[in-house]
Design an enzyme around this catalytic site. Sequence first.
Site, PDB file in Angstrom:
ATOM      1  N   CYS A  58       0.837  -1.195   0.000  1.00  0.00           N
ATOM      2  CA  CYS A  58       0.000   0.000   0.000  1.00  0.00           C
ATOM      3  C   CYS A  58       0.878   1.254   0.000  1.00  0.00           C
ATOM      4  CB  CYS A  58      -0.984  -0.046   1.169  1.00  0.00           C
ATOM      5  SG  CYS A  58      -2.400   1.061   0.968  1.00  0.00           S
ATOM      6  N   HIS A  72      -3.470  -6.038   0.663  1.00  0.00           N
ATOM      7  CA  HIS A  72      -2.831  -6.257   1.962  1.00  0.00           C
ATOM      8  C   HIS A  72      -2.736  -7.750   2.308  1.00  0.00           C
ATOM      9  CE1 HIS A  72      -2.676  -2.100   3.616  1.00  0.00           C
ATOM     10  NE2 HIS A  72      -3.633  -1.907   2.715  1.00  0.00           N
ATOM     11  N   GLU A  88      -0.854  -9.065   4.561  1.00  0.00           N
ATOM     12  CA  GLU A  88      -0.713  -9.198   6.020  1.00  0.00           C
ATOM     13  C   GLU A  88      -2.071  -9.191   6.716  1.00  0.00           C
ATOM     14  OE1 GLU A  88      -1.404  -4.854   5.705  1.00  0.00           O
ATOM     15  OE2 GLU A  88      -0.532  -6.391   4.414  1.00  0.00           O
TER      16      GLU A  88
END
Length: 198
Positions: free
Chosen positions: A26, A152, A154
Site C-alpha cells: 500500500c 494487503h 498481512e
Amino acid sequence: PGGGKKPIREQFDGLLARGGVMIGICNGFQLLVKMGLLPIPDGQPRVTLTHNLSGRFEDRWVTLAADPESPCVFTRGLGQLELPVRHGEGRLVAESDAVMQEIRNRHLAPLVYVDPETQKPTEAYPKNPNGSPHGIAALCDPSGRIFGLMPHPEAFSHYTNHPRWTREFLKSPPPGGEEGAGIALFRNAVQWLQNHHG
C-alpha cells in the site's frame, strides 16, 4: 546530527546488494515507486500511484491472479487468491506507453485484479478497485526481489480474517488449513532467502 545513520536509500541499496528482498504494501508500494525502485531500480520514477477512478477510498476484498512468468520471488507458485484493499490512491500510471509495455513484456506485474467468473484481468469497477490499466495490482523489479502491491496480504493471515469465513469455513477450515492466503507471499520470500543464503 542524524545519529550516524545512513540515508534510507543507501540502506535499501545495501540490503539489495547483500541479496535481500523487499516488500512494500500500500503506502510502502507508493514509496518504492516514488524512490524509483520499481519497476526498474535505477532511481528514476517511471510510474506513480494516483487517485482511484472511483474518486473515493476503497475498502473491499478483491480477487487476484499471479503471473506464472513473473520473476517475483513472493508470488511463485501462486494461482488465484483473495486479499483486501484499503486505499484511496492505488491507480498505477506510467510515464509512457513504452514503460507500460516494458512492464507487461518483462512480466513485472506479478499480481493482477481479475474477474472471478472469467479469470481474466479486469479494469472494471469494483473488481478492479482503482482503475489500474491491465488490472495491475503489483509490480516487481527484474530480479524479482523488490515487490510492491496495493492489496494487503498481512491482513489475511488466518482464515477467520476472510469476510465469508462463517459461511464458507465454519464447518471445516479451508483446504490449506487455518492459514490465510496472504501468508503464502511471505513464506515464498523466506523460502527464497533460505535457498539462496541458507
